[in-house]
Design a protein around this motif. Structure first.
Motif, mmCIF file in Angstrom:
data_model
loop_
_atom_site.group_PDB
_atom_site.id
_atom_site.type_symbol
_atom_site.label_atom_id
_atom_site.label_comp_id
_atom_site.label_asym_id
_atom_site.label_seq_id
_atom_site.Cartn_x
_atom_site.Cartn_y
_atom_site.Cartn_z
ATOM 1 N N UNK A 77 1.178 -1.370 -0.005
ATOM 2 C CA UNK A 77 -0.207 -0.395 0.171
ATOM 3 C C UNK A 77 0.825 1.426 0.134
ATOM 4 N N UNK A 78 -0.064 1.667 -1.045
ATOM 5 C CA UNK A 78 0.997 3.767 -0.666
ATOM 6 C C UNK A 78 0.254 4.539 -0.265
ATOM 7 N N UNK A 79 1.261 5.212 0.919
ATOM 8 C CA UNK A 79 0.188 6.023 1.386
ATOM 9 C C UNK A 79 1.407 7.140 0.900
ATOM 10 N N UNK A 80 0.852 8.300 0.490
ATOM 11 C CA UNK A 80 1.222 10.372 0.221
ATOM 12 C C UNK A 80 1.250 11.134 1.641
ATOM 13 N N UNK A 81 2.541 11.077 1.692
ATOM 14 C CA UNK A 81 2.721 12.123 2.824
ATOM 15 C C UNK A 81 3.166 13.047 2.686
ATOM 16 N N UNK A 82 2.756 14.498 2.739
ATOM 17 C CA UNK A 82 2.693 15.316 2.631
ATOM 18 C C UNK A 82 3.369 16.307 4.202
ATOM 19 N N UNK B 222 10.162 -1.089 9.682
ATOM 20 C CA UNK B 222 10.849 -1.978 11.008
ATOM 21 C C UNK B 222 10.764 -3.031 11.643
ATOM 22 N N UNK B 223 9.668 -3.170 12.014
ATOM 23 C CA UNK B 223 9.043 -4.397 12.908
ATOM 24 C C UNK B 223 8.169 -5.707 11.645
ATOM 25 N N UNK B 224 8.685 -5.530 10.267
ATOM 26 C CA UNK B 224 7.822 -6.299 9.695
ATOM 27 C C UNK B 224 6.841 -5.819 8.765
ATOM 28 N N UNK B 225 6.440 -4.714 8.735
ATOM 29 C CA UNK B 225 4.982 -4.287 8.407
ATOM 30 C C UNK B 225 3.718 -4.773 9.494
ATOM 31 N N UNK B 226 1.954 -4.406 9.192
ATOM 32 C CA UNK B 226 1.264 -4.592 10.037
ATOM 33 C C UNK B 226 0.748 -5.528 10.064
ATOM 34 N N UNK B 227 0.354 -6.756 11.289
ATOM 35 C CA UNK B 227 -0.408 -7.891 11.145
ATOM 36 C C UNK B 227 -1.707 -7.250 10.865
ATOM 37 N N UNK B 228 -2.827 -7.595 10.059
ATOM 38 C CA UNK B 228 -3.828 -7.033 10.666
ATOM 39 C C UNK B 228 -4.652 -8.363 11.208
ATOM 40 N N UNK B 229 -4.381 -8.970 12.118
ATOM 41 C CA UNK B 229 -4.899 -10.721 12.635
ATOM 42 C C UNK B 229 -5.130 -11.998 11.646
ATOM 43 N N UNK B 230 -5.438 -11.970 10.125
ATOM 44 C CA UNK B 230 -5.327 -13.013 9.563
ATOM 45 C C UNK B 230 -4.958 -13.085 8.949
ATOM 46 N N UNK B 231 -3.828 -13.595 9.040
ATOM 47 C CA UNK B 231 -2.681 -13.917 8.111
ATOM 48 C C UNK B 231 -1.937 -12.817 7.121
ATOM 49 N N UNK B 232 -2.799 -11.635 6.433
ATOM 50 C CA UNK B 232 -1.829 -10.084 6.425
ATOM 51 C C UNK B 232 -1.940 -9.925 6.462
ATOM 52 N N UNK B 233 -0.945 -9.010 5.855
ATOM 53 C CA UNK B 233 1.021 -8.344 6.612
ATOM 54 C C UNK B 233 1.140 -6.925 6.020
ATOM 55 N N UNK B 234 -0.045 -5.735 6.395
ATOM 56 C CA UNK B 234 0.510 -4.396 5.817
ATOM 57 C C UNK B 234 1.652 -4.297 5.432
ATOM 58 N N UNK C 4 -1.571 2.548 12.958
ATOM 59 C CA UNK C 4 -2.060 1.167 12.964
ATOM 60 C C UNK C 4 -3.173 1.528 13.085
ATOM 61 N N UNK C 5 -4.379 1.764 13.590
ATOM 62 C CA UNK C 5 -5.789 1.897 14.563
ATOM 63 C C UNK C 5 -6.318 1.909 13.050
ATOM 64 N N UNK C 6 -5.955 3.321 11.909
ATOM 65 C CA UNK C 6 -6.152 3.574 11.310
ATOM 66 C C UNK C 6 -6.291 3.223 10.545
ATOM 67 N N UNK C 7 -4.723 2.567 9.637
ATOM 68 C CA UNK C 7 -4.904 1.102 8.619
ATOM 69 C C UNK C 7 -5.550 0.193 8.498
ATOM 70 N N UNK C 8 -5.855 -0.729 9.626
ATOM 71 C CA UNK C 8 -6.330 -1.457 10.361
ATOM 72 C C UNK C 8 -8.246 -1.060 9.315
ATOM 73 N N UNK C 9 -8.390 0.140 10.618
ATOM 74 C CA UNK C 9 -10.519 0.643 9.342
ATOM 75 C C UNK C 9 -10.518 0.759 8.460
ATOM 76 N N UNK D 94 -9.531 -3.361 6.859
ATOM 77 C CA UNK D 94 -9.617 -4.141 7.354
ATOM 78 C C UNK D 94 -11.192 -4.117 8.135
ATOM 79 N N UNK D 95 -11.900 -2.994 8.203
ATOM 80 C CA UNK D 95 -13.259 -2.272 8.279
ATOM 81 C C UNK D 95 -12.698 -2.310 10.228
ATOM 82 N N UNK D 96 -12.206 -2.477 10.742
ATOM 83 C CA UNK D 96 -11.542 -2.044 12.137
ATOM 84 C C UNK D 96 -12.438 -0.837 12.263
#
Length: 378
Positions: free
Chosen positions: A1-6, A27-39, A332-337, A340-342
């Motif tokens: 996923x790409x995030x434009x950071x202005x 650095x921590x290897x991405x964000x684990x969504x808890x279902x086997x998907x890593x962002x 992390x919470x926003x990316x999961x939102x 993963x629709x958290x």
């Protein structure tokens, strides 16, 4: 996923959002969504200064950067637009990103006025995109401990909240300032009210209750400062604000915000909460509490020296948890939102409440009276 950071060439955008959040996730290897998907977050740096963007990209091994926001927003691979620019540039950029169908995550204040902030929320909802506003202080270890006390019923009925925030920001003549010069020019969107009242709104709203009314007095204590080139300029924005906030549950909050105060407290921000059953003082990292059963009984007698060390009569609230960087935790919470629709409720409407409180605080100071804070909605 790409995030434009202005705006990541600025102090906050670089340190907290790029380095300690997005790059830390990599650095921590991405964000684990808890279902086997890593962002795997892939930042795309955006800004006006080509040399600064290139230097950051080279330093951190970032592949994508651009001085053209329009070109970045046209890229279908970019999913999220993040904004940490100066406030005066934020509203138009977010509108462009919404129109391009990007999910929005932004620093606060979201706009220079309430009408603009509400328009952003309406546009984002109409477009069907997800949106969030940085509310980092909710994730500070000290306030998380304070929330634990609240949730556990420690305070009984909360009576009052007293907040002290600030430090001495050097004028820039004989020592360089710790904050950029635009912060002290009203014409550039500066001022401590527009900077800090949005913070106080969400802290009070989330922990204690909705702000019902505001009365504020602002000041520009230091009328002249020196900019990054060493040139003097007129400081036209408020550098201190003294606010009283009435909450819907009857509690009263008093918060002093100042860039012209020397620190005589344990942390740069502290909140004392007093309730019928106990009190607590929370800062950035620490929290101390005093229960009703262990409250001492001092007697006023100015004729003899104090025999009690009052600070020693409080008990440290234990960590009982591991606390990550607050900015990273909310990312992390926003990316999961988004992916993963958290659940997530710190959205552009919540950001608009902060803009509203700042606007009413400035109006209160200008007119010398208290204002009700009406509930807003889309």
């Amino acid at each position: 996923m790409r995030i434009a950071m202005n705006g990541v060439t600025g102090r906050m955008g670089y340190r907290q959002h790029l380095v300690r959040s997005i790059l830390a996730l990599r650095e921590q290897g991405g964000l684990d969504l808890g279902d086997g998907t890593v962002l795997w977050p892939e930042p795309v740096l955006v800004g006006r200064r080509e040399y600064a963007l290139k230097a950051l990209a080279d330093q951190h091994g970032i592949e994508h950067w651009s001085t053209s926001l329009d070109a970045v927003l046209e890229d279908p691979a970019v999913d999220i637009y993040f904004d940490a620019q100066v406030t005066s540039a934020r509203e138009d950029a977010i509108k462009k990103a919404i129109e391009a169908g990007k999910h929005i995550y932004t620093e606060k204040p979201t706009a220079t006025g309430l009408d603009g902030a509400l328009e952003l929320a309406r546009l984002a909802d109409a477009k069907g995109i997800k949106h969030g506003v940085v509310q980092d202080k909710l994730f500070l270890p000290g306030l998380l401990k304070l929330k634990r006390l609240i949730d556990g019923g420690f305070f009984g009925r909360i009576l009052s909240i007293r907040g002290e925030f600030g430090y001495w920001v050097f004028e820039g003549d004989w020592q360089s300032a710790q904050r950029p010069s635009w912060n002290y020019r009203a014409e550039d969107g500066g001022g401590i009210v527009v900077d800090m009242f949005p913070h106080w709104e969400y802290v009070l709203h989330e922990l204690f209750g909705r702000v019902k009314s505001v009365q504020a007095l602002t000041a520009t204590h230091i009328p002249q400062r020196w900019d990054e080139q060493g040139k003097p300029y007129a400081a036209t924005a408020d550098d201190a604000a003294y606010g009283i906030f009435e909450l819907e549950n009857g509690a009263i909050a008093q918060i002093n915000s100042s860039w012209t105060v020397r620190v005589n407290r344990d942390e740069l921000v502290e909140f004392q909460v007093d309730g019928t059953e106990g009190s607590a003082v929370a800062g950035l990292r620490n929290c101390r509490a005093q229960h009703r059963s262990s409250t001492p009984k001092p007697v006023w007698n100015p004729d003899i020296p104090a025999t009690e060390v009052f600070r020693d009569q409080w008990q440290e609230v234990p960590d009982n948890d591991e606390f990550d960087n607050g900015f990273k935790a909310q990312w992390e919470l926003f990316l999961k939102h988004v992916y993963a629709d958290a659940p997530y409720h710190w959205d552009l409407l919540a950001g608009a409440r902060g803009v509203q409180l700042a606007e009413l605080g400035l109006k209160s100071s200008a007119e010398g009276r208290r204002f009700d804070v009406p509930e807003i909605s889309l």
